[in-house]
Design a protein around this motif. Structure first.
Motif, short mmCIF file in Angstrom:
data_model
loop_
_atom_site.label_atom_id
_atom_site.label_comp_id
_atom_site.label_asym_id
_atom_site.label_seq_id
_atom_site.Cartn_x
_atom_site.Cartn_y
_atom_site.Cartn_z
N LEU A 37 -3.72 3.86 2.60
CA LEU A 37 -2.47 4.39 3.16
C LEU A 37 -2.36 5.89 2.93
N HIS A 38 -3.09 6.40 1.94
CA HIS A 38 -3.03 7.83 1.66
C HIS A 38 -3.72 8.68 2.72
N GLY A 81 6.03 5.09 -8.93
CA GLY A 81 6.16 4.65 -7.53
C GLY A 81 7.60 4.35 -7.19
N PHE A 82 8.32 3.70 -8.11
CA PHE A 82 9.73 3.40 -7.87
C PHE A 82 10.54 4.68 -7.71
N ILE A 83 10.32 5.67 -8.59
CA ILE A 83 11.06 6.93 -8.51
C ILE A 83 10.82 7.61 -7.16
N ARG A 84 9.56 7.63 -6.74
CA ARG A 84 9.27 8.31 -5.46
C ARG A 84 9.98 7.62 -4.29
N CYS A 85 9.97 6.31 -4.29
CA CYS A 85 10.64 5.59 -3.20
C CYS A 85 12.14 5.87 -3.20
N LEU A 99 2.71 -0.44 -7.58
CA LEU A 99 2.41 0.86 -7.00
C LEU A 99 2.04 0.72 -5.53
N CYS A 100 1.27 -0.31 -5.19
CA CYS A 100 0.91 -0.52 -3.79
C CYS A 100 2.13 -0.86 -2.95
N THR A 101 3.07 -1.59 -3.55
CA THR A 101 4.33 -1.85 -2.86
C THR A 101 5.05 -0.54 -2.56
N ALA A 102 5.08 0.36 -3.54
CA ALA A 102 5.71 1.66 -3.34
C ALA A 102 5.01 2.44 -2.24
N TRP A 103 3.69 2.37 -2.19
CA TRP A 103 2.95 3.07 -1.14
C TRP A 103 3.34 2.54 0.25
N LEU A 104 3.46 1.21 0.36
CA LEU A 104 3.82 0.66 1.66
C LEU A 104 5.24 1.06 2.04
N ILE A 105 6.15 1.10 1.08
CA ILE A 105 7.51 1.58 1.37
C ILE A 105 7.45 3.01 1.89
N GLU A 106 6.67 3.85 1.22
CA GLU A 106 6.54 5.24 1.66
C GLU A 106 5.92 5.32 3.05
#
Length: 889
Positions: free
Chosen positions: A765-766, A873-877, A815-822
């Protein structure tokens, strides 16, 4: 799909309590598939796995093996044999095969071990003695019926001697203890039809039971009794539930006995009373594997405190975990990767703990952090304990526990140094307990408490009582102080207030988003206390060997500083407005580079002191969290090539310099070194972000991070008027072109884990999140859709589903969940991002902490805790969603 199982894997499954990743993961994803393991069956398997005692029984030919009859091809499927053996090895779990074969033949051909109960001849033969128990008259009838059958069949088919029925027509005959059997598997159609018709006639003429079981016909003196056999096994073993699977009409007798929580399975497509049908024995083998994994997780995880329910204490140098009922279950000293003083989380009471609570059993009311601090309060009806780690001089760890309330309290102090491997004693000296026999001073100051000390010859445990009606009791555990120090209990409230004041002042300095602000603060405090302030290094997590699969072997030591994880951690804090942690980490990295042979030879991780890691080893005497062995110390990933690590460092320097509007020379030198390292080694294969313990490959995420390194170096140079190397820009273009050409897979219709691989990986995703391509590029849109389709399961996203060569399962990565949210936000799918973010929030522990992973199949949190990746990851989302809200979408 499935991974073939050999004997080595079979042995590791039994000894290590794990089964191969490729065999299991596709069937734990909760979706309908070609093998019939859909949501309905999965739900019933979950319920069955949680029964107090369980019997798993099945037919043999056509169920455990694809064929029946007399042939060497009737060995059970390797995967089925492994899974059935593994099930039989679990506590309070039994396995049986109930077959139409004679018991002697079943034992010989199946080669199943003694722990699996074998019952032959349609449920009658429980032991070899059965063969000698038949009356002579019955034996005579069977002999006569068999002779008559052979004579009449020979005449009917126009054949000569009986042996020609075997050699020319493919029939085979067998005398069982209570039956005469005809095997038709190799027979030609005319011979099979004639044999079947005649067998019915002979059975009726001689008063025998005609049993048709697949391609085998039995003329039996006894009726089929698989149902009775199943009931007998139930009673004999005392089980509370059973699974039975079969493929033949005679198996319906056993299926009819199932009740309550029992589960019946039919193998094949014929009509059946079973609730679920599976395509073939291979599908049943996978059901067995899934059942094993689910039951193992339930059995070994039932008494373990859920990982997400642990709260972390921290003082900027040391950390500790406390359970919801006030037990210090993990603490090391003097360094994060030092041996533990308390390791209850990895081995129960024998591994060491420091417990407090009411003397008389009392209702536990809850646990919480004092607002905007790392101070934890645990409350019962008449007792409360307040815990915190008090900042102390370097090398000293000071844990403070304040008991208050109206009732009597019980205190158990059970230190077990060096992962419970080092012997020690306890001596009472005045108001203090001194741990004797350790390399560092360890003293528990407990004014007003009298302890009884008991030892087992290797370790000692001190148990004390305190009457809180007379006022608070202050317990101060001080480790590593060579000077005699008697803390004054009267000063404790002021010391605690100072600790709280410092934490709240730091929180007030942050720019907290309006989305879930209290959870963002908790995540930020957690990340800050994973920073080792004396050195500037950052821990990936404060623990070791909390499993990625309950009972499995994916247990790793995370008490080190990964360059990637650390960069992302302090970058999350920079984006909230705190830059000291980033400055400290970059200074730490600068010191490492000063002694390294070159930036391109950086290790992926180091100890907090900057030293390379010691050899990875196992602590054999600790059983692990919920029986998950081995407990590891050290991490072999230290020796891997991970060329993506330069990218996060470059991102950090870019974000930090933008935030502070300045670029110190030492930070520019670091950035130049990162770009230099990429220039030297970008073209090499590596082990990747997920540290696969297999041959290096050209990972797409790694190549993307190599491009990020060069891109951010160029960006920082432009912003701050620095001179970029002439080769950076053209090299960045070359790397980008290669990623777009080699990283895309037409078959997967997505960017994939590595060049020439069709396998998906959430890290790709990156490619879009980093800016290497426009997020609205059709290739990135397709990749986001593929990751969601293939890797997302409910509230979580798996890293990948391909076989990585390690046994057992793991959960989805937060973290992967956060990436998909982003990624959803990047492509304009705001509602989907909001929905997935809400589900991530729902997974937070009661005090706001997250481990590394979540298994949606067993609804269990997994991995080391708390995990920096999960919280950053949570903070970034939360920040990105806040920005969307402020823009009005």
């Amino acid at each position: 799909m499935a991974t073939p199982l050999n004997q080595t894997v079979a042995d590791s499954a039994l000894l290590g309590g794990s089964l191969p990743l490729g065999l299991l993961r596709p069937y734990l994803q909760g979706q309908d598939d070609a093998d019939g393991i859909g949501p309905g069956l999965m739900a019933e398997l979950k319920m069955l796995a949680r029964q107090p005692s369980l019997l798993v029984a099945c037919n043999y030919g056509g169920t455990l093996t694809p064929v029946d009859g007399q042939t060497t091809e009737t060995l059970p499927l390797g995967s089925a044999a492994v899974a059935l053996r593994a099930i039989a090895a679990l506590p309070n779990t039994y396995a049986a095969v109930i077959s139409g074969r004679s018991l002697r033949d079943l034992a010989a051909i199946s080669r199943l071990p003694a722990e699996i109960h074998l019952v032959g001849s349609h449920g009658h033969e429980f032991d070899m003695a059965f063969a000698y128990s038949m009356p002579r008259a019955t034996d005579g009838v069977l002999q006569l019926a068999g002779n008559t059958f052979m004579e009449r069949l020979t005449a009917r088919l126009g054949e000569g001697p009986g042996e020609r029925l075997v050699t020319d027509r493919g029939l085979a005959f067998e005398r069982k203890p209570a039956a005469f059997a005809v095997h038709r598997r190799e027979a030609d159609p005319d011979a099979a039809e004639a044999a079947t018709s005649l067998a019915r006639e002979i059975a009726a003429a001689y008063g025998l039971f005609f049993i048709e079981d697949g391609t085998v016909l039995d003329l039996s003196a006894l009726p089929p009794a698989k149902g009775a056999a199943l009931d007998r096994l139930r009673a004999q073993l005392g089980v509370s539930a059973a699974l039975f699977a079969g493929d033949a009409s005679s198996d319906e007798d056993a299926l009819a006995t199932l009740r309550g929580p029992d589960l019946g399975l039919h193998i094949g497509l014929r009509e059946t009373t079973a609730r679920h049908q599976l395509r073939d024995p291979e599908a049943f083998a996978r059901v067995l594997a899934v059942l094993f994994e689910l039951r193992r997780a339930w059995l070994f995880g039932e008494e373990a405190v859920a990982l997400e329910r642990h709260s972390m204490l921290g003082d900027g140098s040391s950390t500790a975990l406390v359970t919801p009922d006030g037990k210090i279950c993990w603490m090391t000293h003097p360094l994060p990767d030092s041996g533990s003083l308390f390791a209850h989380v990895l081995g129960g009471d024998p591994a060491g703990h420091f417990s407090v609570g009411p003397l008389v059993a009392s209702r536990l009311l809850g646990q919480r952090y004092v607002d905007n601090t790392m101070i934890v309060e645990t409350r019962w009806a008449d007792v409360a304990v307040t815990d915190y780690l008090e900042p102390s001089p370097e090398g000293i760890t000071q844990l403070v526990r304040v008991l208050t309330g109206t009732g009597p309290a019980r205190i158990v102090f059970a230190p077990r140094p060096d992962y419970a491997g080092a012997p020690c004693a306890i001596e009472a000296r005045g108001d203090s307990l001194h741990v004797v026999g350790t390399s560092e001073p360890i003293v528990l100051h407990a004014p007003g408490v009298r302890f009884a000390i008991e030892g087992d010859g290797r370790h000692a445990t001190a148990t004390g009582h305190a009457d809180l009606a007379h006022g608070p009791v202050v317990l101060t555990l001080r480790c590593g102080d060579p000077e005699a120090h008697e803390p004054d209990p009267a000063e404790e409230p002021a010391r605690r207030a100072a600790v709280a004041l410092a934490a709240r002042a730091w929180v007030r300095s942050l720019d907290i988003p309006a989305v879930k602000p209290s959870l963002v603060v908790r995540s930020a405090l957690t990340l800050r206390h994973l920073v080792h302030e004396p050195t500037g290094a950052v821990l990936a997590a404060p623990t070791t060997s909390l499993p990625e699969g309950i009972g499995g072997t994916r247990n790793w030591d995370y008490r080190y500083c990964w360059l990637r994880d650390a960069s992302l951690t302090v970058m999350a804090l920079v984006e909230l407005g705190s830059t000291d942690e980033a400055d400290g980490f970059l200074a730490w990295l600068g010191r490492i580079l000063a002694t390294a042979p070159g930036p391109e030879w950086l290790h992926p991780l180091y100890s907090v002191t900057g030293a390379p890691l010691s050899t990875e080893a196992s602590i054999e005497h600790l059983p692990g969290y919920a029986g998950s062995r081995p407990v590891r110390i050290g991490n072999a990933a230290d020796h891997q090539v991970q060329l993506d690590v330069f990218g996060p460092v470059a991102q950090l320097i870019d974000v930090l310099s933008e935030r502070t509007r300045e670029l110190p020379d030492e930070h520019w030198r670091l950035l130049v070194q990162m770009a230099t390292a990429v220039s030297a080694r970008w073209h090499e294969p590596d082990h990747g972000i997920w540290e696969a313990r297999r041959a290096p490959r050209h990972h797409v995420y790694t190549k993307t991070m190599c491009w990020v390194t060069l891109d951010r170096a160029l960006r920082v140079a432009r912003r701050h008027g620095r001179t970029a190397d002439d080769g950076w820009e053209p090299l960045a273009a070359v790397v980008r072109s290669e990623v777009l050409a080699e990283g895309w897979d037409d078959g997967a219709h997505a960017f994939t884990v590595a060049y020439n691989s069709p396998d998906l990986d959430a890290a790709v995703l990156h490619v879009g999140l980093s800016g290497l391509i426009d997020p609205l590029d059709p290739r990135f849109l397709a990749t986001v859709a593929a990751v969601e389709r293939e890797l997302r399961v409910g509230p979580t996203v798996f890293r990948y589903t391909y076989d990585d060569g390690l046994p057992g399962l793991e959960g989805g990565f937060h973290l992967c969940t956060a990436w998909l949210i982003e990624a959803f936000l990047a492509v304009g799918r705001v509602d989907d991002a909001e929905e997935l973010f809400a589900r991530l929030v729902a997974l937070m522990g009661p005090t706001g902490l997250l481990p590394e992973e979540y298994d949606p199949s067993t609804e269990t949190h997994l991995g080391n805790h708390p995990q920096a990746y999960s919280h950053l990851g949570f903070i970034r989302c939360a920040r990105l969603l806040d920005e969307v809200h402020r823009r009005g979408r």
